[in-house]
Design a protein around this motif. Structure first.
Motif, PDB file in Angstrom:
ATOM      1  N   ARG A   1      60.810 -42.249 -41.603  1.00 12.81           N
ATOM      2  CA  ARG A   1      59.524 -43.174 -41.821  1.00 12.81           C
ATOM      3  C   ARG A   1      58.942 -41.834 -40.429  1.00 12.81           C
ATOM      4  NH1 ARG A   1      59.614 -44.358 -45.639  1.00 12.81           N
ATOM      5  NH2 ARG A   1      58.608 -46.396 -46.399  1.00 12.81           N
ATOM      6  N   PRO A   2      57.768 -41.714 -40.342  1.00  6.97           N
ATOM      7  CA  PRO A   2      56.845 -41.259 -38.947  1.00  6.97           C
ATOM      8  C   PRO A   2      57.044 -42.842 -38.198  1.00  6.97           C
ATOM      9  CG  PRO A   2      55.328 -40.670 -40.969  1.00  6.97           C
ATOM     10  CD  PRO A   2      56.567 -41.095 -41.629  1.00  6.97           C
ATOM     11  N   VAL A   3      56.439 -42.196 -36.353  1.00  4.54           N
ATOM     12  CA  VAL A   3      56.687 -42.969 -35.812  1.00  4.54           C
ATOM     13  C   VAL A   3      55.538 -43.711 -35.548  1.00  4.54           C
ATOM     14  CG1 VAL A   3      58.431 -42.383 -34.632  1.00  4.54           C
ATOM     15  CG2 VAL A   3      55.801 -41.650 -33.708  1.00  4.54           C
ATOM     16  N   ASN A   4      55.021 -44.697 -35.828  1.00  3.63           N
ATOM     17  CA  ASN A   4      54.049 -45.975 -35.635  1.00  3.63           C
ATOM     18  C   ASN A   4      53.196 -46.237 -34.468  1.00  3.63           C
ATOM     19  OD1 ASN A   4      53.945 -45.934 -38.697  1.00  3.63           O
ATOM     20  ND2 ASN A   4      55.572 -47.730 -38.610  1.00  3.63           N
ATOM     21  N   GLY A   5      52.331 -46.187 -34.653  1.00  5.74           N
ATOM     22  CA  GLY A   5      52.084 -46.719 -33.261  1.00  5.74           C
ATOM     23  C   GLY A   5      51.389 -45.846 -32.060  1.00  5.74           C
ATOM     24  N   ARG A   6      51.365 -44.377 -32.610  1.00  4.63           N
ATOM     25  CA  ARG A   6      51.347 -43.139 -31.062  1.00  4.63           C
ATOM     26  C   ARG A   6      50.549 -42.304 -31.899  1.00  4.63           C
ATOM     27  NH1 ARG A   6      56.078 -42.725 -27.728  1.00  4.63           N
ATOM     28  NH2 ARG A   6      56.995 -45.329 -28.224  1.00  4.63           N
ATOM     29  N   ARG A   7      49.456 -42.426 -32.916  1.00  2.00           N
ATOM     30  CA  ARG A   7      48.665 -41.534 -33.494  1.00  2.00           C
ATOM     31  C   ARG A   7      47.674 -40.699 -32.244  1.00  2.00           C
ATOM     32  NH1 ARG A   7      44.090 -45.294 -36.797  1.00  2.00           N
ATOM     33  NH2 ARG A   7      43.400 -46.966 -35.053  1.00  2.00           N
ATOM     34  N   ASN A   8      47.967 -41.342 -31.296  1.00  2.00           N
ATOM     35  CA  ASN A   8      47.256 -39.641 -29.957  1.00  2.00           C
ATOM     36  C   ASN A   8      48.494 -39.128 -29.540  1.00  2.00           C
ATOM     37  OD1 ASN A   8      48.746 -42.626 -29.322  1.00  2.00           O
ATOM     38  ND2 ASN A   8      47.373 -41.808 -26.988  1.00  2.00           N
ATOM     39  N   LEU A   9      49.791 -39.804 -30.253  1.00  2.00           N
ATOM     40  CA  LEU A   9      50.756 -38.748 -29.004  1.00  2.00           C
ATOM     41  C   LEU A   9      50.130 -36.877 -29.688  1.00  2.00           C
ATOM     42  CD1 LEU A   9      53.736 -38.765 -27.465  1.00  2.00           C
ATOM     43  CD2 LEU A   9      54.301 -39.384 -29.741  1.00  2.00           C
ATOM     44  N   PHE A  10      50.115 -36.731 -28.512  1.00  2.00           N
ATOM     45  CA  PHE A  10      50.320 -35.263 -28.763  1.00  2.00           C
ATOM     46  C   PHE A  10      52.082 -34.361 -28.241  1.00  2.00           C
ATOM     47  CE2 PHE A  10      49.593 -30.901 -26.729  1.00  2.00           C
ATOM     48  CZ  PHE A  10      49.743 -30.041 -28.127  1.00  2.00           C
ATOM     49  N   THR A  11      52.687 -33.713 -28.831  1.00  4.37           N
ATOM     50  CA  THR A  11      53.578 -33.274 -28.575  1.00  4.37           C
ATOM     51  C   THR A  11      54.322 -31.974 -27.905  1.00  4.37           C
ATOM     52  OG1 THR A  11      54.345 -33.187 -30.591  1.00  4.37           O
ATOM     53  CG2 THR A  11      55.429 -35.115 -30.326  1.00  4.37           C
ATOM     54  N   GLY A  12      52.720 -31.809 -27.591  1.00  2.00           N
ATOM     55  CA  GLY A  12      52.544 -29.638 -27.292  1.00  2.00           C
ATOM     56  C   GLY A  12      52.397 -29.710 -25.862  1.00  2.00           C
ATOM     57  N   ASP A  13      52.135 -28.807 -25.534  1.00  3.06           N
ATOM     58  CA  ASP A  13      52.017 -28.213 -24.091  1.00  3.06           C
ATOM     59  C   ASP A  13      50.629 -27.640 -24.144  1.00  3.06           C
ATOM     60  OD1 ASP A  13      52.431 -27.458 -21.447  1.00  3.06           O
ATOM     61  OD2 ASP A  13      53.779 -28.100 -21.671  1.00  3.06           O
TER      62      ASP A  13
ATOM     63  N   LYS B   1      42.378 -47.498 -40.281  1.00  5.66           N
ATOM     64  CA  LYS B   1      43.849 -47.784 -40.775  1.00  5.66           C
ATOM     65  C   LYS B   1      44.156 -46.884 -39.878  1.00  5.66           C
ATOM     66  CE  LYS B   1      43.436 -51.837 -44.050  1.00  5.66           C
ATOM     67  NZ  LYS B   1      44.867 -52.700 -43.834  1.00  5.66           N
ATOM     68  N   GLU B   2      45.249 -46.817 -39.616  1.00  9.88           N
ATOM     69  CA  GLU B   2      46.666 -46.187 -39.610  1.00  9.88           C
ATOM     70  C   GLU B   2      47.133 -44.745 -40.726  1.00  9.88           C
ATOM     71  OE1 GLU B   2      50.763 -44.873 -36.374  1.00  9.88           O
ATOM     72  OE2 GLU B   2      49.269 -46.657 -36.590  1.00  9.88           O
TER      73      GLU B   2
END
Length: 810
Positions: A360-372, A781-782
């Protein structure tokens, strides 16, 4: 039908008396129009009196007027579907004449009152008899029903007469939903369509009937090179379901998305819109059109937009500048030429969404940006389009089109190497930098004609086209700490830190990935739509392609250029469709289509190129037009098979060797309903059941579901005009569970999203001001909009958000 008028100026007085007497005589037994339903019209530009006669004959109108008032007046061409009164209004527009309905039902045409100037904002509404009707190109048209479309046949043919599934999203829907993103306008309003993600959000691409369109979108029937698109100059979006290679050449079999641009209008129209919303969204757009000369032979239109904003995603933002001027020249009623220019600049941040943990995609992290933020890509696009057409007579015409499209891309940004590590919170990342140049040239020449043989009505198309596409990526670089590069690219989702990648170390690495790609194909095609008894429509056609294609990446740019070669292949693809219309409101249809698909790349084992993909489709369905043709629907069942897909070659010991023997199948049911239940109630609703699976493969994926394809999806959107000034709307989208990768190792959960809108229109003199607000994801909803096709990530849908708008129109 009877059209009563005088022939010349002599005896004008007594002829007026005859007209007046006629109004009171027995002519009243024939009503103004016994049938006020929408119907197709094709009346060329010319003398107004001649056009009125043709309208009266085809619509069954009783017209009464003095020929002297129409002498010397000319009418514009009238093509498309209208109610009779709407058609009459279009012919009389800007003529200085008006009409009224006499007590006996006849239509009386007379001069307008002196000093009377009709407000353009009031032009669309017709309250004389029956329902309101609008010119489909009128900017004030609020209705959702669109009776005609050109994508399926390369001609403006009634959808009810076309034996394929084609769905249209008109400008009125885009306005009500404030769909500023092309993808939202498509996936929220057409069944069986999902967003596809390739390299972050760099390209807008779709999955149609289970198959990825691979960044192949179309503008006015011409393929665009990969990129993003702005909706400000879009009049409507047409989605053709199933293989479309017969008319458009090599493309994916699920279907095609073609947007039709706004055209210059002879009636002046000006609009300025300011939109502002959540996450600092700020968008300004302008639309201006009208004639440049008194004779209205030279028309212009200018669309432009500036769009900037941040995001609910950390660090992510965007900026766009877009302009689209266009000109139309109509020196007479037979010749027309159009010239369009588009310029677009995008400055944005690559965003691959959130990483995947287990299945599953990680939950509760919809603002998480993994770039730079140290890396910022951009795109610059220029498009030039031109066409001309000439009508030999009312039945035969020729049209030539040309398009030049180029996009320069600067890559930049990190992406995840894979799923989260075993510790559940760290992630390896690669980094890409470099450039890509994409160019395409397209041209086509079509001859269309109508004739009858032994009682059979023919609508024929004969044409040819040429398409050339090239892509050069001469200096791309991939690097990753996981591969031993000293760039510090590891990321911790529990402790996200940015500006940590060693940019100097990245820049010190020499380019290590190169690519050159070419497509060059010629096609000739024919199509005949035969009508028998005005109820049976048979469409048959075929296309012969002479295609060249190739793609190669070497160890250096010089090696890439040296090793590049083209593969050539010829192929004939047929299309057959039958439609029967037992009643005016019902059409039953079926079709069989084959498709010449996309390039599979180069065979590393033999040095040659793999056979291109191909497909075939069987489809049956029915279409309806109800409520005086204001509400249309399409229900379709299809079975679609795609062949020559790449899979592992088991005959060699090298696991990287491939062979083009793979197959996939998609079958399902689609329902699309769009239009008006009443003059005040607009509706769009869709449903799709899609069973898409791999049926032949050597990589262990046989029987697996296709990537990003839900088994069930549906949408509903409706607006109601409560008063002359106030309108409100509510809608929702339901999407089932989807597989996140081709091996089905992780899934995206299903979701439901609710949206709403409210708008208030305030007339200000001859202008009108519209204040509107849209709220998206009302329940906050997420959810996940889709996964990237080649790495395990999931793109995240926005939380509850709002978009406000102030729009001034004249």
């Amino acid at each position: 039908m009877t059209a009563k008028h005088t022939k010349n100026r002599a005896g004008r007085s007594w002829k007026r008396q005859i007209a007046v007497l006629a109004l009171g005589a027995g002519i009243a037994v024939t009503p103004a129009h016994a049938d006020n339903a929408v119907r197709p019209f094709d009346i060329p530009a010319g003398a107004l009196a001649t056009a009125l006669n043709r309208l009266a004959e085809s619509a069954g109108l009783q017209l009464v007027y003095d020929a002297a008032i129409a002498e010397g007046l000319r009418s514009r061409p009238l093509r498309g579907s209208y109610t009779p009164e709407a058609a009459l209004q279009q012919l009389l527009r800007d003529s200085g004449l008006s009409y009224r309905i006499a007590e006996n039902g006849n239509v009386v045409i007379e001069k307008q009152a002196l000093n009377y100037r009709q407000d353009p904002a009031a032009l669309p509404a017709v309250n004389v008899i029956g329902n309101k009707a609008y010119d489909p190109n009128n900017p004030f048209n609020p209705f959702y029903a669109v009776p005609d479309a050109s994508t399926a046949t390369k001609a403006n043919v009634a959808i009810m007469d076309t034996p394929v599934s084609i769905q249209v999203v008109p400008r009125s829907v885009l306005n009500d939903q404030q769909a500023v993103r092309f993808e939202d306008a498509v996936i929220n309003n057409v069944s069986g369509v999902q967003r596809s993600y390739g390299t972050a959000d760099m390209y807008e691409s779709f999955i149609i009937r289970g198959f990825n369109s691979t960044e192949q979108n179309y503008r006015n029937g011409f393929r665009r090179s990969m990129g993003k698109f702005d909706v400000s100059n879009m009049e409507q979006i047409e989605v053709l379901k199933g293989p479309a290679a017969v008319l458009y050449g090599r493309l994916q079999p699920g279907g095609m998305v073609n947007y039709v641009t706004k055209k210059p209008l002879a009636t002046p129209y000006y609009a300025l819109q300011q939109q502002f919303g959540s996450f600092s969204e700020f968008r300004t757009s302008v639309d201006a059109t009208g004639p440049l000369d008194n004779a209205k032979t030279l028309l212009y239109r200018f669309n432009g937009a500036y769009d900037s904003g941040e995001s609910f995603r950390d660090i992510v933002d965007h900026e766009r500048i877009f302009i689209a001027p266009s000109l139309t020249w109509r020196p007479n009623d037979r010749f027309e030429a159009n010239l369009d220019l588009e310029k677009r600049h995008d400055n944005y941040m690559d965003d691959y969404g959130v990483p995947v943990l287990d299945n599953r995609p990680v939950n509760g992290r919809r603002n998480l940006f993994t770039g730079d933020p140290a890396f910022r890509p951009r795109q610059d696009n220029t498009l030039v389009y031109a066409d001309w057409s000439f009508k030999f007579n009312d039945d035969w015409a020729i049209k030539h089109k040309f398009q030049w499209d180029e996009t320069d891309i600067v890559f930049g940004g990190p992406g995840p190497n894979g799923k989260l590590n075993a510790d559940g919170h760290t992630l390896g990342r690669w980094v890409i930098t470099g450039t890509s140049e994409r160019r395409s040239y397209s041209t086509s020449l079509d001859l269309t004609g109508k004739f009858e043989t032994y009682g059979l009505k023919h609508n024929v198309l004969v044409g040819g086209d040429w398409f050339f596409f090239n892509q050069d990526a001469p200096d791309n670089m991939f690097a990753s700490s996981d591969w031993g590069d000293p760039i510090n690219s590891t990321f911790d989702i529990d402790n996200p830190r940015y500006d940590t990648i060693d940019v100097a170390a990245v820049n010190a690495i020499r380019p290590n990935w190169f690519w050159r790609e070419r497509e060059d194909w010629y096609g000739v095609y024919f199509q005949d739509q035969i009508t028998i008894w005005d109820k049976l429509h048979i469409m048959g056609g075929g296309r012969y392609d002479m295609a060249g294609y190739g793609g190669f990446g070497g160890t250096s740019w010089e090696a890439t250029k040296t090793g590049f070669s083209m593969q050539h292949e010829d192929k004939f693809t047929p299309r057959v469709g039958v439609l029967y219309q037992p009643w005016e409101w019902l059409s039953v249809y079926g079709n069989y289509v084959e498709s010449f698909g996309s390039n599979n790349g180069r065979n590393a084992l033999t040095g040659g190129t793999f056979r291109p993909q191909s497909a075939e489709q069987y489809e049956i369905g029915f279409k309806t037009e109800l409520f005086d043709k204001r509400l249309s629907s399409t229900v379709a069942y299809y079975h679609l098979k795609k062949t020559n897909m790449l899979t592992t070659d088991l005959s060699t010991p090298d696991p990287l060797d491939q062979v083009a023997i793979g197959e996939a199948r998609s079958q399902g049911i689609e329902v699309d309903i769009k239009g008006q239940l009443t003059d005040n109630f607009n509706l769009v609703t869709t449903y799709a059941y899609t069973d898409g699976r791999v049926t032949k493969d050597n990589n262990g994926t046989e029987g697996k579901r296709l990537l990003n394809v839900p088994e069930h999806q549906a949408s509903l959107w409706g607006t109601y005009q409560f008063t002359e000034h106030f309108k409100a709307g509510l809608g929702g989208v339901v999407v089932g569970k989807r597989e996140g990768d081709t091996a089905n190792t992780f899934q995206l959960p299903g979701y439901t999203r609710l949206d709403a809108m409210a708008a208030y229109v305030q007339p200000i003199g001859k202008t009108r001001l519209t204040a509107q607000v849209n709220v998206y994801n009302l329940l906050d909803k997420e959810y996940f909009t889709g996964s990237t096709s080649w790495i395990p990530t999931a793109n995240v849908g926005a939380p509850i958000s709002a978009m406000g708008s102030l729009k001034l129109e004249y």
